[in-house]
Design an enzyme around this catalytic site. Structure first.
Site, PDB file in Angstrom:
ATOM      1  N   SER A  44      42.368  -6.916 -58.579  1.00 63.44           N
ATOM      2  CA  SER A  44      40.943  -7.230 -58.224  1.00 63.44           C
ATOM      3  C   SER A  44      40.336  -7.932 -59.375  1.00 63.44           C
ATOM      4  O   SER A  44      39.690  -8.905 -59.300  1.00 63.44           O
ATOM      5  CB  SER A  44      40.372  -6.226 -57.575  1.00 63.44           C
ATOM      6  OG  SER A  44      41.175  -5.947 -56.412  1.00 63.44           O
ATOM      7  N   ASN A  45      40.183  -7.441 -60.339  1.00 63.24           N
ATOM      8  CA  ASN A  45      39.299  -7.610 -61.549  1.00 63.24           C
ATOM      9  C   ASN A  45      40.024  -8.821 -62.123  1.00 63.24           C
ATOM     10  O   ASN A  45      39.338  -9.423 -63.032  1.00 63.24           O
ATOM     11  CB  ASN A  45      39.319  -6.551 -62.573  1.00 63.24           C
ATOM     12  CG  ASN A  45      38.374  -5.526 -62.182  1.00 63.24           C
ATOM     13  OD1 ASN A  45      37.126  -5.875 -62.142  1.00 63.24           O
ATOM     14  ND2 ASN A  45      38.680  -4.350 -61.670  1.00 63.24           N
ATOM     15  N   TYR A 141      48.763   0.008 -53.486  1.00 59.79           N
ATOM     16  CA  TYR A 141      47.323  -0.297 -53.907  1.00 59.79           C
ATOM     17  C   TYR A 141      46.401  -0.534 -52.590  1.00 59.79           C
ATOM     18  O   TYR A 141      46.485  -1.200 -51.733  1.00 59.79           O
ATOM     19  CB  TYR A 141      47.396  -1.657 -54.547  1.00 59.79           C
ATOM     20  CG  TYR A 141      45.983  -1.940 -55.051  1.00 59.79           C
ATOM     21  CD1 TYR A 141      45.148  -1.205 -55.197  1.00 59.79           C
ATOM     22  CD2 TYR A 141      45.860  -3.472 -55.591  1.00 59.79           C
ATOM     23  CE1 TYR A 141      43.586  -1.800 -55.819  1.00 59.79           C
ATOM     24  CE2 TYR A 141      44.378  -3.918 -55.996  1.00 59.79           C
ATOM     25  CZ  TYR A 141      43.682  -2.981 -56.111  1.00 59.79           C
ATOM     26  OH  TYR A 141      42.322  -3.242 -56.808  1.00 59.79           O
ATOM     27  N   LYS A 169      47.464   3.299 -56.573  1.00 57.87           N
ATOM     28  CA  LYS A 169      46.341   2.926 -56.988  1.00 57.87           C
ATOM     29  C   LYS A 169      45.338   3.090 -56.174  1.00 57.87           C
ATOM     30  O   LYS A 169      45.385   2.158 -55.221  1.00 57.87           O
ATOM     31  CB  LYS A 169      46.561   1.552 -57.614  1.00 57.87           C
ATOM     32  CG  LYS A 169      44.984   1.091 -58.305  1.00 57.87           C
ATOM     33  CD  LYS A 169      45.272  -0.272 -58.932  1.00 57.87           C
ATOM     34  CE  LYS A 169      44.096  -0.838 -59.845  1.00 57.87           C
ATOM     35  NZ  LYS A 169      43.017  -1.018 -58.895  1.00 57.87           N
ATOM     36  N   SER A 171      41.609   2.908 -54.884  1.00 60.63           N
ATOM     37  CA  SER A 171      40.413   2.554 -55.244  1.00 60.63           C
ATOM     38  C   SER A 171      39.438   2.933 -54.348  1.00 60.63           C
ATOM     39  O   SER A 171      38.437   2.165 -54.113  1.00 60.63           O
ATOM     40  CB  SER A 171      40.399   0.910 -55.366  1.00 60.63           C
ATOM     41  OG  SER A 171      41.131   0.508 -56.556  1.00 60.63           O
ATOM     42  N   VAL A 204      43.224   3.527 -63.911  1.00 56.01           N
ATOM     43  CA  VAL A 204      43.017   1.971 -63.908  1.00 56.01           C
ATOM     44  C   VAL A 204      41.540   1.797 -63.613  1.00 56.01           C
ATOM     45  O   VAL A 204      40.976   1.507 -62.601  1.00 56.01           O
ATOM     46  CB  VAL A 204      43.872   1.210 -62.627  1.00 56.01           C
ATOM     47  CG1 VAL A 204      43.848  -0.183 -62.839  1.00 56.01           C
ATOM     48  CG2 VAL A 204      45.112   1.782 -62.662  1.00 56.01           C
TER      49      VAL A 204
END
EC number: 4.1.3.16
Length: 292
Positions: A44-45, A141, A169, A171, A204
């Site tokens: 995303s970043n 993710y 991952k 988030s 992360v």
């Protein structure tokens, strides 16, 4: 081995919004001196949705070329269809990725049941397949803030049994949920200490693009059981982390990178730069916590 800190790299763009590979290589030169376990690209970043498939692969190739072989390279390869995800995952592996980071498909989120998601990841992840599915390990993710879809716990527990799916991952920010997962990778510096304590594998963290060394120190303190030192350090990281994630997002992340000697540069449209007032608020956050 996913233990340690992985910065999700920001993609540097030129003033004309083309990928600036020279600036990417310069950032990488500095990152290789920090004891990161590896790097994440095309998350995303990295403004992944705004890059063409060829650009995504070129970024992976560039990073792999600059990254020491003992550092892992995780590459985002998730697409909306299973077929496209498989194709891109294979290409990411060929470009040098060690692990595929596969975000949940979400456009038809109402139909993305646990069964549908398990089927999707199962087809993407086999180490062997007549249609050439992922030749590298896969990390799930889940990023509900962007997708509007949280990977259901029952799907995670089923997929955890798959030999080629090695972690998640997460988030979502639900630390209690992360405690029930295997090889979970925390994705906010703001709860890295809390996540590592119950056994999360690594972190992360967007803030690692800026404060990589302090985050690696935090990870080390946690693993050595030095709780008070870890809490004191994390306390100074919470507000800067919030500022470059939920509060100001990628434009804030890129602006802050410039203050610490990295190239941030512009975002790709339609992401807009911060206003002068927002820039001052962001700077104040880092200054107040002793980083500037």
């Amino acid at each position: 081995d996913l233990r340690g800190i992985f910065p999700p790299l920001a993609t540097p763009f030129s003033p004309t919004q083309e990928v600036d590979y020279g600036q990417l290589e310069e950032n990488l030169r500095r990152y290789t001196s920090i004891p990161f376990r590896g790097l994440v690209v095309m998350g995303s970043n990295g403004e992944y949705p705004y890059l063409e498939p060829s650009e995504r692969l070129d970024v992976v190739t560039c990073v792999r070329r600059a990254l020491p072989r003992d550092r892992l390279l995780l590459a985002g390869s998730g697409c909306e269809s299973t077929q496209a995800t498989i194709k891109l995952t294979v290409s990411m592996a060929e470009a040098g990725a060690d692990v595929a980071l596969v975000v949940t498909p979400c456009y038809y989120r109402g139909s993305m049941t646990s069964a549908a998601l398990v089927q999707h990841y199962t087809e993407v992840s086999p180490a062997w397949s007549p249609i050439g599915a992922s030749p590298i390990p896969v990390v799930l993710y889940s990023v509900p803030a962007n997708t509007g879809l949280d990977l259901p716990l029952e799907a995670v527990l089923t997929l955890a049994q798959h030999p080629n799916i090695v972690g998640i991952k997460d988030s979502g920010g639900d630390v209690s949920g992360a405690r029930r997962c295997w090889l979970s990778m925390a994705c906010q510096a703001g709860y890295q200490h809390t996540s590592v304590s119950p056994g999360a594998s690594g972190g992360v963290c967007a803030l690692a693009n800026i404060l990589g060394s302090p985050l690696c120190q935090l990870d080390r303190l946690c693993r050595e059981g030095r709780g008070q030192e870890a809490r004191d350090l994390q306390h100074r990281l919470i507000e800067p982390n919030t500022a470059v994630t939920r509060r100001f997002g990628i434009p804030g992340l890129k602006k802050a990178m410039e203050w610490f000697g990295y190239y941030g540069g512009p975002c790709r449209a339609p992401l807009a730069p911060l206003s002068p007032t927002q820039v001052e608020e962001l700077r104040s956050t880092f200054s107040t916590n002793g980083w500037l």
